[in-house]
Enzyme design. Structure first.
Site, short mmCIF file in Angstrom:
data_model
loop_
_atom_site.label_atom_id
_atom_site.label_comp_id
_atom_site.label_asym_id
_atom_site.label_seq_id
_atom_site.Cartn_x
_atom_site.Cartn_y
_atom_site.Cartn_z
N ARG A 1 -6.66 11.53 -5.85
CA ARG A 1 -7.84 10.77 -5.45
C ARG A 1 -9.07 11.68 -5.38
O ARG A 1 -10.16 11.28 -5.78
CB ARG A 1 -7.53 10.13 -4.08
CG ARG A 1 -8.65 9.49 -3.36
CD ARG A 1 -9.01 8.17 -3.96
NE ARG A 1 -9.92 7.48 -3.05
CZ ARG A 1 -11.18 7.85 -2.85
NH1 ARG A 1 -11.68 8.86 -3.50
NH2 ARG A 1 -11.94 7.19 -2.01
N TYR B 1 -14.93 -12.14 -0.33
CA TYR B 1 -15.64 -10.88 -0.67
C TYR B 1 -16.80 -11.15 -1.63
O TYR B 1 -17.85 -10.54 -1.53
CB TYR B 1 -14.66 -9.87 -1.28
CG TYR B 1 -13.69 -9.30 -0.26
CD1 TYR B 1 -14.03 -8.18 0.49
CD2 TYR B 1 -12.45 -9.89 -0.04
CE1 TYR B 1 -13.15 -7.67 1.45
CE2 TYR B 1 -11.57 -9.38 0.92
CZ TYR B 1 -11.93 -8.27 1.65
OH TYR B 1 -11.08 -7.78 2.59
N ARG C 1 0.81 -1.23 0.00
CA ARG C 1 0.00 0.00 0.00
C ARG C 1 0.84 1.28 0.00
O ARG C 1 0.43 2.31 0.54
CB ARG C 1 -0.97 0.03 1.20
CG ARG C 1 -2.05 -1.02 1.14
CD ARG C 1 -3.25 -0.52 0.36
NE ARG C 1 -4.25 -1.56 0.21
CZ ARG C 1 -5.40 -1.60 0.89
NH1 ARG C 1 -5.69 -0.66 1.75
NH2 ARG C 1 -6.25 -2.57 0.68
N ASP D 1 -6.80 -2.92 -7.48
CA ASP D 1 -7.34 -3.59 -6.29
C ASP D 1 -7.58 -5.06 -6.62
O ASP D 1 -7.80 -5.41 -7.79
CB ASP D 1 -8.65 -2.93 -5.82
CG ASP D 1 -8.96 -3.34 -4.39
OD1 ASP D 1 -8.39 -2.74 -3.46
OD2 ASP D 1 -9.75 -4.29 -4.21
N ARG E 1 -3.19 6.72 0.90
CA ARG E 1 -3.72 7.91 1.58
C ARG E 1 -2.74 8.64 2.49
O ARG E 1 -2.99 9.78 2.86
CB ARG E 1 -4.97 7.53 2.36
CG ARG E 1 -6.16 7.28 1.45
CD ARG E 1 -7.25 6.50 2.15
NE ARG E 1 -6.80 5.14 2.42
CZ ARG E 1 -7.58 4.16 2.86
NH1 ARG E 1 -8.84 4.40 3.13
NH2 ARG E 1 -7.11 2.95 3.05
O1 CP3 Z 1 -0.15 -2.19 -2.33
C1 CP3 Z 1 -0.51 -1.30 -3.12
O2 CP3 Z 1 -0.28 -0.08 -2.92
C2 CP3 Z 1 -1.14 -1.70 -4.43
C3 CP3 Z 1 -2.56 -1.45 -4.55
C4 CP3 Z 1 -3.50 -2.26 -3.68
C5 CP3 Z 1 -4.68 -1.73 -3.12
N1 CP3 Z 1 -5.36 -2.75 -2.53
C6 CP3 Z 1 -5.10 -0.33 -3.21
C7 CP3 Z 1 -6.19 0.15 -2.35
C8 CP3 Z 1 -3.43 -3.61 -3.34
C9 CP3 Z 1 -2.35 -4.65 -3.62
C10 CP3 Z 1 -4.64 -3.91 -2.62
C11 CP3 Z 1 -4.95 -5.25 -2.13
C12 CP3 Z 1 -6.22 -5.50 -1.45
N2 CP3 Z 1 -7.42 -4.88 -1.65
C13 CP3 Z 1 -6.40 -6.51 -0.49
C14 CP3 Z 1 -5.35 -7.50 -0.04
C15 CP3 Z 1 -4.36 -6.90 0.89
C16 CP3 Z 1 -4.96 -6.42 2.18
O3 CP3 Z 1 -4.94 -5.20 2.39
O4 CP3 Z 1 -5.42 -7.25 2.97
C17 CP3 Z 1 -7.74 -6.45 -0.07
C18 CP3 Z 1 -8.39 -7.33 0.97
C19 CP3 Z 1 -8.39 -5.43 -0.84
C20 CP3 Z 1 -9.81 -5.00 -0.81
C21 CP3 Z 1 -9.95 -3.61 -0.36
N3 CP3 Z 1 -9.59 -2.50 -1.09
C22 CP3 Z 1 -10.45 -3.17 0.89
C23 CP3 Z 1 -10.96 -4.07 2.00
C24 CP3 Z 1 -10.41 -1.77 0.89
C25 CP3 Z 1 -10.96 -0.84 1.94
C26 CP3 Z 1 -10.02 -0.70 3.08
C27 CP3 Z 1 -9.14 0.49 2.84
O5 CP3 Z 1 -7.92 0.35 3.04
O6 CP3 Z 1 -9.69 1.55 2.48
C28 CP3 Z 1 -9.82 -1.36 -0.35
C29 CP3 Z 1 -9.53 0.03 -0.78
C30 CP3 Z 1 -8.15 0.35 -1.28
N4 CP3 Z 1 -7.37 -0.49 -2.02
C31 CP3 Z 1 -7.47 1.59 -1.09
C32 CP3 Z 1 -6.26 1.47 -1.76
C33 CP3 Z 1 -5.18 2.54 -1.94
C34 CP3 Z 1 -8.02 2.81 -0.37
C35 CP3 Z 1 -8.94 3.50 -1.33
C36 CP3 Z 1 -9.09 4.99 -1.14
O7 CP3 Z 1 -8.24 5.76 -1.64
O8 CP3 Z 1 -10.14 5.37 -0.61
#
Ligand code: CP3
Length: 351
Positions: free
Chosen positions: A47, A160, A34, A84, A38
């Site tokens: 964003r 999911y 990540r 994602d 943010r």
């Molecule tokens: O690592 C990276 O920077 C690459 C991009 C990436 C994102 N999500 C961007 C993201 C990767 C590899 C993921 C993986 C992901 N997504 C997982 C597996 C890893 C983990 O975190 O357990 C899962 C379960 C998801 C599903 C997901 N996406 C959730 C549950 C959420 C909401 C929680 C949160 O952190 O907001 C997201 C949103 C998400 N994915 C964001 C980002 C940068 C935040 C979105 C925003 O800007 O509002």
């Protein structure tokens, strides 16, 4: 191997790829899960302009820009594609949206009829903009920076798809594999097939390695772990390798702990990510002896900073530095992490 790296002498190859090939390096390569996100003001600005997280993911120009932001600011050894894991269910035909401040929502798939309905909507072309993002990033990434693509593991993605959202205990998916294992197997198989195509397309567009995120691997007992994590992941790895024999694949079965050595041997991944609370002596002796490891600084320690951060960085390096190792967190960076702490981390790892 990508054409750019295969003919280069070992010393000229990026540190990240050398570590993945099994070399122990005096200074480990480093990136953070990540890392585009943010905690960065430049991410928050783009964003806000995009309006929603998914608009950012599906706009190749913007997604490429946010992928590159942490590389420009910190010079990490690897960039990870900005996307994602839930874009794969979307390609499988499921509606996906994100509720601001909460997380992802999908229309749940919990019976045969719903699976049939979403299959009628399936369209792998949904992912074309993400593949275009890969091409753009590849074209502007410095040569010494490795580019990582990814997908979710079948089990985690299925949790999911079935629940329609994140769940604390993966209860809905577990209830479904208990009551209708044949239907659950179908869902898993769809995810595996789509993920093979997706990772192969990312490799063809220029990523150097791919990571399989299994965030909920730790919630399965040994038998269910074998059936719903190991077996589908093995098929995913084999499917990608059938098209790209040199593909470098990192598994991240978060929370799988003592089941990780078996996971590594049974799935054939090249390297494995470690969660923060794994026993480091066990991980060094029983996992790093098999494959390069990646991890495992606690994101809470990074957020807190201070002398504890320096101590923990030293402890991680002490545990894994003598073998093939990529420095990372044990899970994604927290959004309220100060940028100064990331700078301290990089200075400590590279000192
Ligand atoms: O690592 C990276 O920077 C690459 C991009 C990436 C994102 N999500 C961007 C993201 C990767 C590899 C993921 C993986 C992901 N997504 C997982 C597996 C890893 C983990 O975190 O357990 C899962 C379960 C998801 C599903 C997901 N996406 C959730 C549950 C959420 C909401 C929680 C949160 O952190 O907001 C997201 C949103 C998400 N994915 C964001 C980002 C940068 C935040 C979105 C925003 O800007 O509002």
């Amino acid at each position: 191997m990508s054409p750019a790296t295969q003919d280069r002498p070992a010393l000229d190859r990026p540190a990240f790829l050398r570590a993945l090939s099994g070399e122990a390096l005096p200074t480990p390569p480093i990136w953070m899960m990540r890392q585009a996100g943010r905690y960065l003001p430049e991410y928050r600005a783009l964003r806000a302009k995009a309006g929603s997280f998914l608009s950012l993911c599906y706009n190749p120009e913007w997604a490429a820009e946010v992928t590159l932001q942490p590389i420009r600011r910190f010079g990490f050894d690897a960039a990870i594609l900005f996307s994602d894991i839930l874009v794969v269910p979307q390609a499988l035909g499921q509606k996906l949206w994100f509720v601001e401040g909460e997380g992802p929502r999908l229309e749940p798939v919990a019976d045969e009829r719903r699976l049939g309905e979403i299959e009628a909507q399936a369209d792998q072309d949904v992912l074309a903009p993400v593949i275009e993002t890969v091409r753009r990033v590849r074209a502007s990434l410095p040569r010494e920076t490795t580019f990582i693509g990814f997908c979710g593991a079948p089990w985690t993605v299925a949790t999911y798809m079935v629940a329609g959202r994140g769940t604390p205990d993966q209860g809905p998916a577990k209830a479904l594999f208990g009551s209708d294992p044949a239907l659950f197997q179908k869902i898993i198989d769809r995810i595996v097939d789509a993920s093979i195509d997706y990772l192969a397309a990312q490799i063809e567009a220029g990523v150097d390695a791919v990571q399989i995120f299994d965030s909920w691997a730790g919630s399965l007992g040994p038998d269910d772990f074998e059936r719903w994590c190991v077996t589908p992941t093995r098929r995913l790895v084999a499917g990608v390798r059938a098209r790209h024999p040199q593909a470098r694949i990192i598994g991240f079965p978060r929370g799988a702990g003592r089941l990780i050595p078996h996971y590594v041997q049974a799935t054939g991944v090249d390297a494995v990510g470690l969660e923060s609370d794994i026993d480091r002596a066990f991980a060094r002796d029983e996992i790093q002896s098999l494959v390069p490891v990646q991890g495992n600084l606690d994101p809470l320690v990074l957020r807190a900073g201070g002398p504890e951060l320096e101590r923990e960085v030293a402890a991680v390096r002490e545990a894994f530095g003598a073998g093939p190792f990529v420095f990372n967190l044990g899970h994604g960076i927290l959004p309220d992490t100060p940028i100064a702490h990331v700078e301290r981390l990089l200075a400590a790892v590279r000192a």
